[in-house]
Scaffold this active site. Sequence first.
Site, PDB file in Angstrom:
ATOM      1  N   LYS A   1      10.939   6.248  17.308  1.00  9.12           N
ATOM      2  CA  LYS A   1      10.736   4.809  17.155  1.00  9.12           C
ATOM      3  C   LYS A   1      11.905   4.082  17.843  1.00  9.12           C
ATOM      4  O   LYS A   1      13.062   4.442  17.645  1.00  9.12           O
ATOM      5  CB  LYS A   1      10.667   4.441  15.674  1.00  9.12           C
ATOM      6  CG  LYS A   1      10.116   3.066  15.390  1.00  9.12           C
ATOM      7  CD  LYS A   1       9.741   2.911  13.913  1.00  9.12           C
ATOM      8  CE  LYS A   1       9.079   1.569  13.662  1.00  9.12           C
ATOM      9  NZ  LYS A   1       8.622   1.421  12.259  1.00  9.12           N
TER      10      LYS A   1
ATOM     11  N   GLU B   1      -0.338   1.711  -2.069  1.00 12.04           N
ATOM     12  CA  GLU B   1      -0.401   0.636  -3.053  1.00 12.04           C
ATOM     13  C   GLU B   1      -1.254   1.005  -4.263  1.00 12.04           C
ATOM     14  O   GLU B   1      -0.926   0.654  -5.401  1.00 12.04           O
ATOM     15  CB  GLU B   1      -0.943  -0.638  -2.397  1.00 12.04           C
ATOM     16  CG  GLU B   1       0.040  -1.324  -1.445  1.00 12.04           C
ATOM     17  CD  GLU B   1       0.063  -0.718  -0.065  1.00 12.04           C
ATOM     18  OE1 GLU B   1      -0.724   0.204   0.202  1.00 12.04           O
ATOM     19  OE2 GLU B   1       0.890  -1.148   0.763  1.00 12.04           O
TER      20      GLU B   1
ATOM     21  N   ARG C   1      -5.000  -3.911  -1.583  1.00 16.75           N
ATOM     22  CA  ARG C   1      -5.294  -2.486  -1.421  1.00 16.75           C
ATOM     23  C   ARG C   1      -5.345  -1.780  -2.791  1.00 16.75           C
ATOM     24  O   ARG C   1      -5.953  -0.742  -2.940  1.00 16.75           O
ATOM     25  CB  ARG C   1      -4.234  -1.850  -0.513  1.00 16.75           C
ATOM     26  CG  ARG C   1      -4.344  -0.400  -0.167  1.00 16.75           C
ATOM     27  CD  ARG C   1      -5.533   0.013   0.650  1.00 16.75           C
ATOM     28  NE  ARG C   1      -5.655  -0.497   1.987  1.00 16.75           N
ATOM     29  CZ  ARG C   1      -5.158   0.098   3.074  1.00 16.75           C
ATOM     30  NH1 ARG C   1      -4.414   1.172   2.962  1.00 16.75           N
ATOM     31  NH2 ARG C   1      -5.385  -0.406   4.288  1.00 16.75           N
TER      32      ARG C   1
HETATM   33  C1  LIG Z   1      -1.550  -1.195   3.457  1.00 18.51           C
HETATM   34  C2  LIG Z   1      -0.255  -1.555   4.147  1.00 18.51           C
HETATM   35  N1  LIG Z   1       0.889  -1.476   3.451  1.00 18.51           N
HETATM   36  C3  LIG Z   1       2.054  -1.818   4.035  1.00 18.51           C
HETATM   37  C4  LIG Z   1       2.105  -2.223   5.336  1.00 18.51           C
HETATM   38  C5  LIG Z   1       3.417  -2.642   5.974  1.00 18.51           C
HETATM   39  N2  LIG Z   1       3.744  -1.763   7.101  1.00 18.51           N
HETATM   40  C6  LIG Z   1       3.533  -2.099   8.347  1.00 18.51           C
HETATM   41  S1  LIG Z   1       4.003  -0.931   9.434  1.00 18.51           S
HETATM   42  C7  LIG Z   1       4.543   0.071   8.167  1.00 18.51           C
HETATM   43  C8  LIG Z   1       5.144   1.401   8.462  1.00 18.51           C
HETATM   44  C9  LIG Z   1       4.184   2.223   9.263  1.00 18.51           C
HETATM   45  O1  LIG Z   1       4.784   3.475   9.542  1.00 18.51           O
HETATM   46  P1  LIG Z   1       4.096   4.400  10.625  1.00 18.51           P
HETATM   47  O2  LIG Z   1       2.650   4.475  10.344  1.00 18.51           O
HETATM   48  O3  LIG Z   1       4.861   5.650  10.654  1.00 18.51           O
HETATM   49  O4  LIG Z   1       4.248   3.587  11.987  1.00 18.51           O
HETATM   50  P2  LIG Z   1       5.569   3.385  12.886  1.00 18.51           P
HETATM   51  O5  LIG Z   1       6.061   1.993  12.572  1.00 18.51           O
HETATM   52  O6  LIG Z   1       6.543   4.447  12.495  1.00 18.51           O
HETATM   53  O7  LIG Z   1       5.094   3.522  14.296  1.00 18.51           O
HETATM   54  C10 LIG Z   1       4.331  -0.532   6.951  1.00 18.51           C
HETATM   55  C11 LIG Z   1       4.712   0.047   5.634  1.00 18.51           C
HETATM   56  C12 LIG Z   1       0.881  -2.289   6.033  1.00 18.51           C
HETATM   57  N3  LIG Z   1       0.824  -2.712   7.325  1.00 18.51           N
HETATM   58  N4  LIG Z   1      -0.276  -1.937   5.424  1.00 18.51           N
END
Ligand SMILES: Cc1ncc(C[n+]2csc(CCOP(=O)(O)OP(=O)(O)O)c2C)c(N)n1
Length: 637
Positions: A283, A369, A397
Site C-alpha cells: 500500500k 460490522e 451492515r
Molecule cells: C463495510 C465497510 N466497513 C468499513 C469501511 C471503511 N474502509 C474503507 S477501506 C477499508 C480498509 C480496506 O482494506 P483492504 O480491503 O485491505 O484495502 P486496501 O486499502 O488495503 O487496499 C475500510 C475499513 C468500508 N468501506 N466498508
Amino acid sequence: MKPHTPLLDLVTDLSVLRSLPEADLPQLAEELRAETIDAVSQTGGHLGAGLGVVELTVALHYVFSTPDDRLIWDVGHQCYPHKILTGRRDRIRTLRQPAGLSGFTKRSESEFDPFGAAHSSTSISAGLGMAVARDLDGRRNNVIAVIGDGAMSAGMAYEAMNNAGSMNSRLIVILNDNDMSIAPPVGAMSAYLAKLVSGPTYKSLRDAAKHIARALPRPLQEKAARAEEYARGFWTGGTLFEELGFYYVGPVDGHNLEHLLPVLKNVRDTHQGPVLIHVVTQKGKGYAPAEGAKDKYHGVAKFDVITGKQAKPKANAPSYTSVFAQTLIQEAERDEKIVAVTAAMPEGTGLDLMQQVLPARVFDVGIAEQHAVTFAAGLASEGYKPFCAIYSTFLQRGYDQVVHDVAIQGLPVRFPIDRAGLVGADGPTHAGSFDTAFLACLPGFVVMAAADEAELRHMVATAAAYDEGPISLRYPRGEGVGIELPERGQVLEIGRGVVRKEGTKIALLSFGTRLAECLKAADELEAAGLSTTVADARFAKPLDMDLIARLAREHEVLVMVEEGSIGGFGSHVLTALADTGALDRGLKVRCMRLPDRYQDQDRPEQMYKDAGLSVDGILKTVFEALGRDVSTIVRSA
Ligand SMILES: Cc1ncc(C[n+]2csc(CCOP(=O)(O)OP(=O)(O)O)c2C)c(N)n1
Ligand SMILES: CC(=O)[C@@H](O)[C@H](O)COP(=O)(O)O
Ligand SMILES: [Mg+2]
C-alpha cells in the site's frame, strides 16, 4: 508541475494499451503512478490503495478484454489508476469534487465500472451474480473481482466464496494482499495470509513443475505431472480457499509484471471454475511519503508532491470524533465495565486514542460490522458496557444484529454513531442519512443526537450511565461549533429536550446540529416581526411529549429540522401530534429533512443548502407555512 508521461499520453484507449509490447508496461505503470500522485495531490482522496495496484491495474486491462470482461474493485477506493486508464484521465482532477468524478467505482460513470462500491466486501457476491448471468446467457466473458486483505475479513466475502465454490462458477478473485486495512490488519485471516506469503514464491515452483511436464517425452510426462501435482499439493495443500472450492494461485508479486502477466494469462485461458489469485502488494507503493506513513496515505488532503506535506485546514474547534473519544476515556477511567468496539476504524472513530490508554478494553474486530454488534451484545449480556462505535453508513451492515441481538433482548449496547448526516467528498455511499429512521422505530431504543460538542460530551456520559437497554448518539463528521466544553459530561434526563430561545408564534424543533441554523433563522424571523421559539429535542426516542405538546399548543407554526431521511425524528413527532389530536386545532406543521434522493459529493454545507436545510431553507419553510412571501427576507428566494 504535471508529470512527464509519454507512454500514458499514447494510451487514449485500451486498444492502444493492448498493442504495447509487454516490455513497455513497467514504464507505463510508472507513468500511471506519477499521474495518480499528481492528481490526488490536487484533489485529496484515497491514495495509498491506488498506488498499491498500479501494476495490477495495467496487467488486468492488458490481459482481459474489459469492459466485456467484468472487472470489479472491492471498496473501490483503489480505482483511481483504473479510472485514468479507462477514459477518465481528463477528469481525474475533478475526483471527489462537486460535479466531479466519484471517489469510488460508479456504474453511471463508465462502462468500465460494472458495479458501484465503497462499502467493502461486496465484489465477490457481485462478481458471482455477473458470472451466473453470463452462464445463463451463454456468454463467455471473464469476471474478475479484486478484493483486499482487509475486505477479506468481512463475513460477506465468505458467504460469496462458499456459494461460488459450491456452484463451481467460472470466476476469478484476486486477493490484493498489502497487509493493511486502514490501520494494520487484525484477525486470524491476516495471520493466515502472512503465513501463505512467507513461503517461497508459489508460482516459480508450480511453474517449474508445469514446464518440466511439457518438455519431457510422454512416459516421463506422467512422472513430471505427478511432480506438478506434488508442487500443487505442497503449496496449496488445503489452503482455506481451496477448501472453499477455489483453485488457489499464489502468492504472486503484485508489482512484478513479469510474474503477473503469465499468471493472469494462464488463469484467463485455463480456469474452468472459481480461482483465487493471491497477489502481494505494498500500500502506498512508489511514493516515499506514503510508504513511510503509518496509514500508507490511505486517505489524504491535498498535498505537496515533493514533500508529501498535506494541506490540512486549521481546525477552529475540536472534532466531534475527538470529543467523543476523550469523553469516553474520561468515563472509562471511572468505570472498568466500559469497553469499546470498532470495525477496522480505530482512527476514524477516535478509539485509537482509547487504545493508547486502555488497550485491553478496546476491540478492533476487523471489517465485520455484523460481528461487531453481536460481539458487543455478548459483552453486554455479561454486564459490560460496550460502546460499539460504527459510522452511520457502516452500521447499516449490522442492522439485523442491532434488531435481533440487541434491541429485542434489550441489551444495553451503546452506539456512538459518527459521520451522521452528510459527509461531503465520500458522497452518497457514505452519507449517514438513515440511522435515526432505522433505530427510532425499534421498541426500547433510546435515540439521541448531539446539537454541538458540549451536548456530545453530555450524551456520552448519559450513554455510560444508561444501562436499561440500547442507546445511540449521533454526531457529524468534522469539527464542532467551537462552544465551550464542560469539564465532564452531565447525565441527561432521558426523553427530555431543552428550549434554547423562547418565542410565541413560530417554533423550530431541532434534532442534531441543525440547531445552529435554527438559532440564526430565529434571529431573522424575529427581525421580521415573527417571535420564534427554538428547542433542541435531544431525543428522537423517547420523544419529549410535554415539550412537543406545549410547542404545538402555544405556536401557529411548528417546524421540525433534522439531518436525516424521512422516517426519522420529524416523522415520529408528526405521528405523535396526530395521535394526540394536536393537529386537529389547525397547527401549521412542517418536517425539514434530507431529500428523497442520493446526493453526490460536495462540501457538506453546500449539500445541506441543496437539501434545503440551510438558514434560508428554514426561512422559506416558515414563510411558506404562513402563506407569506419570503423574498422580503431571503435574497435567494
Ligand atoms: C463495510 C465497510 N466497513 C468499513 C469501511 C471503511 N474502509 C474503507 S477501506 C477499508 C480498509 C480496506 O482494506 P483492504 O480491503 O485491505 O484495502 P486496501 O486499502 O488495503 O487496499 C475500510 C475499513 C468500508 N468501506 N466498508
Ligand atoms: C474508503 C472508506 O470507506 C473510508 O476510507 C472512508 O472514506 C473514511 O471516511 P472518513 O474520511 O470520514 O473517515
Ligand atoms: Mg489491504
